[in-house]
Design a protein around this motif. Structure first.
Motif, short mmCIF file in Angstrom:
data_model
loop_
_atom_site.label_atom_id
_atom_site.label_comp_id
_atom_site.label_asym_id
_atom_site.label_seq_id
_atom_site.Cartn_x
_atom_site.Cartn_y
_atom_site.Cartn_z
N THR A 134 -31.88 18.64 -24.97
CA THR A 134 -30.96 17.96 -24.18
C THR A 134 -30.65 16.79 -24.81
OG1 THR A 134 -32.95 16.56 -23.22
CG2 THR A 134 -32.29 18.61 -22.02
N VAL A 135 -29.57 16.36 -24.29
CA VAL A 135 -28.90 14.98 -24.76
C VAL A 135 -28.91 13.97 -23.57
CG1 VAL A 135 -27.60 15.98 -26.45
CG2 VAL A 135 -26.51 15.76 -24.25
N LYS A 136 -28.83 12.59 -24.32
CA LYS A 136 -28.85 11.59 -22.95
C LYS A 136 -27.28 11.24 -23.23
CE LYS A 136 -30.78 7.82 -23.79
NZ LYS A 136 -32.01 6.60 -23.94
N LYS A 137 -26.48 11.14 -21.93
CA LYS A 137 -25.32 10.52 -22.05
C LYS A 137 -25.07 8.98 -21.99
CE LYS A 137 -23.19 14.74 -20.40
NZ LYS A 137 -21.97 15.34 -19.44
N ALA A 138 -23.94 8.41 -22.06
CA ALA A 138 -23.90 7.18 -22.22
C ALA A 138 -24.16 6.49 -20.76
CB ALA A 138 -22.38 6.69 -22.28
N ASN A 139 -24.13 6.97 -19.83
CA ASN A 139 -24.59 6.57 -18.35
C ASN A 139 -25.75 6.82 -18.19
OD1 ASN A 139 -24.69 9.29 -18.01
ND2 ASN A 139 -22.95 9.27 -16.30
N GLY A 140 -26.60 7.56 -19.18
CA GLY A 140 -28.15 7.57 -18.88
C GLY A 140 -28.47 9.11 -18.37
N TYR A 178 -33.13 16.26 -31.91
CA TYR A 178 -34.52 16.42 -31.26
C TYR A 178 -34.19 16.16 -29.72
CZ TYR A 178 -33.59 11.37 -31.12
OH TYR A 178 -32.90 10.09 -31.25
N ASP A 179 -35.13 16.72 -28.89
CA ASP A 179 -34.87 16.59 -27.12
C ASP A 179 -34.75 15.13 -27.07
OD1 ASP A 179 -34.45 18.10 -25.06
OD2 ASP A 179 -36.43 17.51 -24.48
N GLU A 183 -26.06 11.42 -26.94
CA GLU A 183 -25.06 12.37 -27.23
C GLU A 183 -24.08 12.08 -28.46
OE1 GLU A 183 -21.68 14.23 -24.00
OE2 GLU A 183 -22.22 12.18 -23.99
N SER A 184 -23.72 10.66 -28.43
CA SER A 184 -23.16 10.44 -29.72
C SER A 184 -23.73 10.58 -31.07
CB SER A 184 -23.06 8.50 -29.74
OG SER A 184 -24.31 8.14 -29.77
N GLU A 185 -25.05 10.89 -31.08
CA GLU A 185 -25.67 11.28 -32.14
C GLU A 185 -25.72 12.68 -32.86
OE1 GLU A 185 -29.69 9.77 -33.17
OE2 GLU A 185 -29.43 8.18 -31.61
N VAL A 186 -25.17 13.56 -31.80
CA VAL A 186 -24.79 14.71 -32.04
C VAL A 186 -23.65 14.93 -33.01
CG1 VAL A 186 -24.51 17.13 -31.32
CG2 VAL A 186 -25.68 15.54 -29.88
N LEU A 187 -22.77 14.45 -32.95
CA LEU A 187 -21.45 14.50 -33.77
C LEU A 187 -21.88 13.84 -35.22
CD1 LEU A 187 -18.63 15.63 -34.49
CD2 LEU A 187 -17.80 13.48 -33.21
N ALA A 188 -22.57 12.81 -35.31
CA ALA A 188 -22.99 12.29 -36.36
C ALA A 188 -23.84 13.19 -37.18
CB ALA A 188 -23.96 10.77 -35.92
N ALA A 189 -24.67 13.79 -36.74
CA ALA A 189 -25.49 14.72 -37.38
C ALA A 189 -24.42 15.80 -38.17
CB ALA A 189 -26.33 15.42 -36.34
N LEU A 190 -23.55 16.32 -37.39
CA LEU A 190 -22.71 17.27 -38.09
C LEU A 190 -21.93 16.58 -39.15
CD1 LEU A 190 -20.94 18.75 -34.99
CD2 LEU A 190 -22.25 20.04 -36.60
N ILE A 191 -21.68 15.23 -39.07
CA ILE A 191 -21.13 14.55 -40.24
C ILE A 191 -22.02 14.43 -41.41
CG2 ILE A 191 -20.13 12.25 -40.90
CD1 ILE A 191 -18.94 12.08 -38.02
#
Length: 923
Positions: A134-140, A178-179, A183-191
């Motif tokens: 799961t991911v945590k969005k900017a609004n929590g 990691y669970d 959300e913002s770190e997902v694209l950073a992981a791809l980069i």
């Protein structure tokens, strides 16, 4: 050897704070970062190579401590105060640190160990791909990870590229998640995952850039309140309008930008040009160039280029049409403006100039006024060159106090500290170079300013220094004669004299000294002083060697003043005085982009140069001047400096080796074409806008072009000691006639700058530099980047030679191809690196360019194993070839030099035309 699973061992030396760092293991779990495990892994690596003798070895223990400290510092820098790092990234840093420590055998064993364990893991049951993440969005809000979006982002980033394994890229990125991850770190992981693969396949640089572009799109859309899911072709026109409005509201942009036809300009944007970027280029823009508000970027790449173009077109008769023209030139990468122009064009403080040159007068008010000017100019991103020759020497009489002067050096310490304190608006380090003429009585102490020993109060470790060498010193050195040092307070007019006039006056003062009429002087051996200059240059990298007489005798502006120094990077040669601070505005042609189908595209080069000169001339009127003397000088003389970059890449495209007569001929050909079009463009601007104010009496007005001014230099050299090719290929008659009719818009037109950062943006080799290495890690303010030579990879692929073994061999040999047996000899010659090329080739190519230049060029010289004889021969050759300046002397440490093979053959007699058994340069 795993850095994650090894038991505890000897603790490393204290390093950066790491308490908040966490490591992502291969199964996706998080553990605390433990530096001691790195020590264990490195120790095991040494044991695997050196056996039991490594145990307890002081050398090995010291190496382990240093490598561990480097790894921890690298990881800490990347993650700043906290964050998470994958175990594979840590192992990458261990490998890199071992290579940097020159423990190549240990590094190779470590690489092979990792590869073997990777193969073992691949045959084991695969780790679950975490479909439950799961991911945590900017609004929590907590939501399932959108795996489909990740795959789509990678697929789009890989469009049109070869050698990209999209599936494994996603799978490897998933291992870094990691669970509950933001959300913002997902694209950073791809980069980060794509970035780690650049060394195996250069196309991953483009993939990484495109993923970063997606991250930037989301950031900009959020900052400008635009739809986040809108594709770039639709987003761009809206982004331009929103950016201009937002930038003006936040007082970042000049309000005049609102007067442009933003609909028309938005329609002219070319979103597809974003795909030209490599990762280093886009990351550099992201970190340092894009305007931002509260850490959020407001510019997309094409909006950035349009903002710069709009700023440069503000005073055009048709600003919209010119802005589009300028935008197309910049965004095509055919030409790039200098860093200050990119930083500030279109903003409320449009300080667009690159270089400022000053002369410091011999009184306290002038000295501290010059230091104040340095601070003001540096604040707005200007590089500085200070002429300190007029300031009286140590021991000179001070009439006002009846005391004795402390000389130049104490003031230079203040200059040094000012450059550190005022760091160009927080965007890059402040930078200044002090020049001193070689007859100044303080010259010997000046030579030692960068030494690491001696009185720290008389050392300047953060500023640059350069010798301003008259031809007479070279003549005396070649004759093994004496040289006399004076205080400028006793011989004030020497500062403004050059050529035969300097020689006559200098000898007059020597006679006065012999007669006792001048009492403060010192006689030294000219040869010993020259040797000390070269020795200190080798030891400290400073002072650089620059030549006073060629700079002045070939200056188009010798009728209005004297060139007293060059600038921070030794390519600018403009007059300075108490009333005038010289200013130069720079930009560079991307020469590699103009080599098409194996030849120079002259028509494209003509278009590029013509528009570029217009853009540079516009800078002069738009520019923000921090001090009045700079405005006075720039508006009166209107100098610009058009240069080039990508010379090495152009040679690759032509299939030429840097160390070859053909490369020297291409340097001549390309520079003549650029010179022809640049001078013609300035004359055409004069027809449209009028000549510069001080044009009457200039060499231009006398019909003397740069190629003609070589005659003036030869006339002042003893026995015509100038050995340079003067051939030309073009018919210059039309240009001469155009100047005779209309004059020149600019007193100076050309100068070749280092292009250290803008070449990274464009993705080509720096300036006129040979390749430094074919694979290396580049460190700058944007971080560390793996750089691999795409031309080499392309050629190796064509011969089925590119594989993981080749990558590891390149790492093992520090990016050199010379000791890799399976690489053919023709590729070894073509991809010889800077320290593998005889430096005389660099001088020969530079001499061919210099004959076409009205200013100078930033010429770095590389020598793997310097010695006194080699250095003497090299710098005498530079003088004989009529070079105006040289820049850094770069050398290898003894260990590094020993690992290099013999340099590519030195120039043969047909290139080195001073083939003379009595000349050291030819021995």
């Amino acid at each position: 050897m795993s850095a994650s699973s090894a038991p505890a061992a000897a603790q490393p030396a204290p390093v950066t704070e790491t308490e908040s760092l966490q490591v992502i293991k291969r199964n996706g779990t998080l553990v605390a970062f433990n530096p001691s495990k790195i020590s264990v892994a490195v120790t095991k690596a040494f044991l695997a190579v050196e056996g039991d003798k490594a145990a307890g070895s002081a050398r090995v223990n010291d190496a382990v401590q240093r490598v561990t400290a480097q790894v921890v510092q690298a990881i800490s820098r990347r993650l700043k105060a906290g964050g998470k790092v994958h175990i594979e990234d840590i192992q990458d840093q261990v490998e890199l640190a071992l290579m940097r420590a020159e423990e190549h055998k240990v590094a190779r064993a470590y690489v092979l160990y990792r590869e073997e364990h990777a193969r073992q893991r691949a045959h084991e049951a695969p780790v679950e791909a975490h479909p439950h993440l799961t991911v945590k969005k900017a609004n929590g809000e907590i939501a399932p990870l959108d795996l489909g979006l990740m795959k789509q982002q990678v697929e789009l980033a890989a469009t049109g590229l070869e050698g990209i394994d999209e599936g494994s890229l996603v799978d490897e990125a998933l291992r870094n998640l990691y669970d509950g991850i933001d959300e913002s770190e997902v694209l950073a992981a791809l980069i980060m995952t794509a970035r780690s693969r650049i060394e195996q396949e250069p196309d991953y640089s483009a993939v990484t850039a495109r993923l970063l572009l997606e991250q930037l799109r989301l950031e900009v859309a959020g900052a400008l309140d635009l739809p986040r899911q809108q594709p770039l072709p639709e987003l761009y026109p809206q982004a331009l309008r929103a950016f201009v409005a937002t930038g003006i509201r936040y007082e970042l942009l000049d309000e005049a930008l609102a007067a442009f036809d933003l609909e028309r300009l938005g329609a002219a944007l070319k979103p597809e040009r974003d795909h030209q970027f490599g990762f280093l280029g886009l990351q550099t823009l992201y970190d340092r160039y894009f305007l931002h508000w509260r850490k959020a970027r407001l510019e997309l790449p094409q909006v950035f280029f349009m903002r710069v173009a709009m700023g440069l077109a503000l005073r055009e008769d048709d600003p919209n049409a010119r802005a589009i023209e300028f935008y197309h030139l910049l965004s095509s990468f055919d030409y790039m403006a200098s860093t200050p122009t990119l930083f500030n064009s279109g903003t409320r403080h449009s300080q667009l100039s690159s270089c400022y040159l000053t002369t410091v007068q011999d009184d306290l008010e002038s000295i501290y006024g010059a230091i104040r000017d340095n601070a003001l100019l540096s604040k707005w991103a200007g590089g500085l060159g200070n002429d300190w020759t007029p300031v009286r020497a140590l021991g000179s009489h001070i009439k006002g106090t009846n005391g004795q002067s402390q000389g130049v050096v104490p003031f230079l310490k203040v200059v040094n500290d000012t450059a550190v304190a005022v760091n160009q608006g927080g965007k890059r380090k402040g930078a200044v170079c002090a020049y001193l003429e070689s007859w100044h009585l303080d010259i010997e102490e000046f030579l030692e300013l960068r030494k690491n020993t001696g009185d720290e109060r008389r050392r300047t470790h953060d500023m640059n220094t350069a010798n301003w060498v008259p031809d007479l010193l070279i003549e005396r050195m070649r004759d093994d004669a004496e040289w006399t040092l004076f205080s400028p307070s006793d011989v004030p007019d020497l500062h403004d004299l050059y050529g035969n006039a300097f020689r006559e006056r200098y000898e007059h003062y020597e006679r006065l000294a012999e007669q006792g009429e001048i009492t403060l002087f010192k006689k030294v051996s000219a040869k010993q002083l020259w040797r000390k200059m070269l020795t200190v240059l080798f030891e400290t990298g400073h002072p650089w060697i620059t030549f006073k007489d060629p700079c002045n005798l070939r200056s188009p502006q010798q009728h209005t003043g004297v060139v007293h120094s060059s600038n921070l990077c030794t390519e600018i040669t403009l007059n300075t005085s108490a009333e005038e601070i010289a200013v130069c505005n720079l930009g560079s042609v991307n020469l590699a982009a103009h080599v098409v189908d194996g030849e120079l595209d002259v028509q494209r080069l003509e278009r590029t140069v013509t528009t570029a000169v217009r853009m540079l001339d516009n800078v002069i009127d738009i520019n923000y001047y921090a001090v009045p003397q700079a405005r006075t000088s720039n508006l009166r003389h209107r100098p610009v400096g058009l240069g080039l970059m990508g010379f090495q890449d152009a040679l690759y495209r032509l299939g030429l080796s840097y160390a070859s007569p053909e490369a020297v001929e291409f340097a001549d050909l390309a520079m003549e074409q650029i010179s022809y079009f640049a001078i013609r463009a300035s004359a055409q601007l004069a027809a449209e806008r009028g000549t510069y104010e001080s044009y009457p009496g200039s060499l231009w007005q006398q019909g003397i072009l740069p190629i003609d001014s070589l005659r003036l230099l030869r006339e002042h050299r003893r026995d015509g000691e100038l050995d340079i090719n003067t051939d030309s290929r073009l018919d210059w008659t039309p240009v001469r006639e155009l100047i005779a009719r209309h004059g020149m818009r600019n007193s100076n037109v050309m100068a070749i700058a280092p292009t250290a950062t803008i070449s990274n943006i464009v993705g080509v080799s720096q300036s006129i530099e040979p390749a430094y290495q074919n694979l290396f890690v580049k460190s700058n303010l944007s971080g560390e980047f793996t750089v691999v030579n795409p031309s080499l990879v392309r050629d190796l692929k064509a011969r089925d030679l590119w594989d993981n073994v080749m990558v590891n061999d390149l790492k093992y040999f520090d990016g050199s191809v010379q000791q890799i047996d399976r690489i053919p000899d023709d590729l070894k010659a073509r991809y010889a690196t800077a320290f593998e090329i005889d430096p005389r080739w660099l001088v020969e190519a530079a001499a061919r360019r210099q004959k076409w230049l009205d200013q100078a060029q930033s010429l770095n010289l590389y020598m793997a194993e310097p010695n006194g004889k080699k250095l003497d021969a090299l710098y005498q050759l530079a003088w004989l070839r009529g070079l105006k300046t040289t820049y850094y002397l770069r050398s290898l440490g003894a260990t590094g030099a020993a690992e290099k093979t013999a340099p590519v053959a030195a120039p043969q007699p047909q290139v080195c035309s001073i083939d003379n058994p009595e000349c050291e340069a030819c021995q």
